[in-house]
Scaffold this active site. Structure first.
Site: not given
Ligand code: LLP
Length: 469
Positions: A236, A315-316, A389, A419
């Site tokens: 990717s 494709p993403g 945190c 993503y």
């Protein structure tokens, strides 16, 4: 311009002439500053978006998603046509899936790739034609396979010998012939700007060429299965075509051998097309990538004396990545000065690794701009951090921001369409932000934000939820 004796800035980061400028490659095409210097996306100003939906907020430019989907479609259509074949483009839903996005991309002629029951159900809820859905995954459960076969899924990309039997059984129970592809591990693994080619890559996806040959023979024996071809995905955020070319060449050797036992109509080369996250990234335009990748396959076929198969791509990130912009509100700023004299401005925002895990997970780089106004200060080296945190809770590791940035400013982080929402979490019980689509000067919620009540609703120790499953 601000300078200090020792700088904590990485070498690639350039001090901007104007720390309010929007680098075109990283933002949706509609992004600009309006007459009051407020960031506007899809014709809606950041301040209006925040007034209506609050912060943090993921803003997705519908026109940009559609344009990118169309560009992939037309580029691969043209490239395939030039070599006497056809190409299908599947949108990889893992980058970010909601029913709105599934509708946009399918209206632009794309198919959809899913890899879990959940993604499949979103696509089905969006009325995506099941025959235009591909199902991936290295560990699809029997019930996931059953559901996919029952709804008439177009293709299942099998990833192991065990799965072949599972799909065959589901097909015979449903009395259908299920089309399958076999995912192979070509030994090519693309890194962001480079690729590595090894004989056997040590990872969980796909089969070795030897195992794939046995798998195809088995599929061809089973009456409930129809073998369509091979699938290969090499990674990717890939720049250039070298990795695709090397992988295609290796996979075509196997494809060629398989022709001895029957037809191999299709070759799916997966996704992985890179986008610009910062102004130094320079991805190859899709028209050029498509032309070069398809030409490489055509060359490989000609060299082996075989005809061109139909092609498919997935494709993403390249469809939704730069369509997304996250808006945060700055809560505190703090200059951290080291003994060396170097300093960095920490800018804390009201989200963080729960809405964007990529910086913490992959060391990803992003950029940022003040969205609610043009800053007037000199550019200073800043790090945008979240409210979690954890010291690794970094959103933008290195960026020059105007020195006068402060509490109440809205901060925009571009290229967060892929993503980010799909990898989001409730770490520290932070509710996940809403996603709004913008187009033609209007915004609408496409994924509702979580409330504290949503978070509490899952806690079985709260009396209202007792007994809830
Ligand atoms: N096809 C297959 C089989 C895949 O595994 C993937 C991504 C794609 C297509 C789409 O790849 P894209 O075009 O979006 O690069 N979470 C990581 C990326 C993981 C990609 C997983 N597979 C990140 O945020 O960078």
């Amino acid at each position: 311009m601000h300078s200090s004796a020792v700088s904590l800035a990485p070498e690639w980061l350039v001090v901007p002439e104007d720390p309010n400028a929007l680098a075109p490659a990283v933002w949706p095409a509609s992004a600009h500053r309006d007459s009051g210097d407020v960031l506007s996306i899809g014709g809606v100003s950041a301040t209006d978006l925040i007034r209506d939906h609050g912060t943090p907020l993921l803003v997705l430019d519908e026109v940009e998603v559609r344009a990118r989907a169309r560009a992939f479609r037309s580029s691969f259509d043209a490239a395939a046509k030039a070599h006497g074949t056809t190409a299908s483009v599947y949108y990889a839903g893992k980058a970010f899936l909601s029913t709105a996005i599934a509708r946009w991309v399918t209206e632009e002629g794309l198919r959809v790739d899913v890899c879990t029951r959940g993604e499949l159900e979103v696509a089905l809820a969006a009325d995506v034609d099941p025959s235009r859905i591909g199902f991936h995954g290295n560990n699809k459960s029997v019930s996931e396979i059953e559901r996919a076969v029952q709804v008439g899924i177009g293709t299942i990309i099998v990833d192991s010998a065990i799965e072949i039997e599972r799909v065959a059984e589901a097909a015979s129970r449903t009395d259908v012939v299920q089309r399958v592809l076999v995912r192979v591990n070509s030994g090519v693994h693309a890194e962001t700007h480079d690729f590595l080619a090894t004989a056997h890559e040590d990872q969980k996806f796909g089969m070795t060429f030897a195992d794939a040959e046995t798998a195809v023979a088995r599929i061809r024996e089973l009456p409930g299965l129809e073998f369509l071809g091979l699938h290969c995905h090499i990674g990717s955020q890939i720049f250039g075509v070298a990795g695709f070319r090397e992988s295609a060449s290796r996979v075509l050797d196997l494809h060629h051998r398989l022709l001895a036992g029957g037809e191999v109509p299709l070759l799916n080369l997966g996704g992985g097309f890179g986008i610009a996250y910062t102004s130094v990234d320079d991805p190859t335009p899709i028209e050029q990538l498509a032309a070069e990748i398809v030409a490489a396959v055509a060359e490989g076929c000609a060299a082996r004396g075989m005809s061109m198969p139909q092609l498919a791509f997935e494709p993403g990130r390249a469809i939704v990545g730069t369509a997304g912009v996250t808006l945060y509100e700055v809560g505190t700023t703090k200059e951290v000065r080291l003994d060396s004299g170097a300093s960095r401005l920490y800018v804390s925002v009201d989200g963080g690794m729960s809405d964007n895990a990529r910086t913490a997970l992959y060391g990803a780089q992003y950029s940022a701009r003040i969205a609610s106004r043009a800053g007037t200060g000199v550019p200073v080296l800043a790090r945008v951090v979240g409210k979690h945190c954890e010291s690794g809770d970094i959103v933008v590791d290195h960026e020059y921001l105007p020195a006068d940035i402060g509490p109440g400013d809205l901060l925009a982080v571009p290229a967060t369409g892929a993503y980010c929402a799909s990898l989001s979490s409730n770490y520290n019980h932070v509710p996940r932000p809403p996603v709004v689509a913008v187009s033609d000067g209007r915004s609408r919620v496409i994924v509702r934000g979580e409330s504290i009540d949503d978070l509490l609703a899952r806690d079985a120790g709260i009396s209202a939820n007792e007994g809830a499953r």
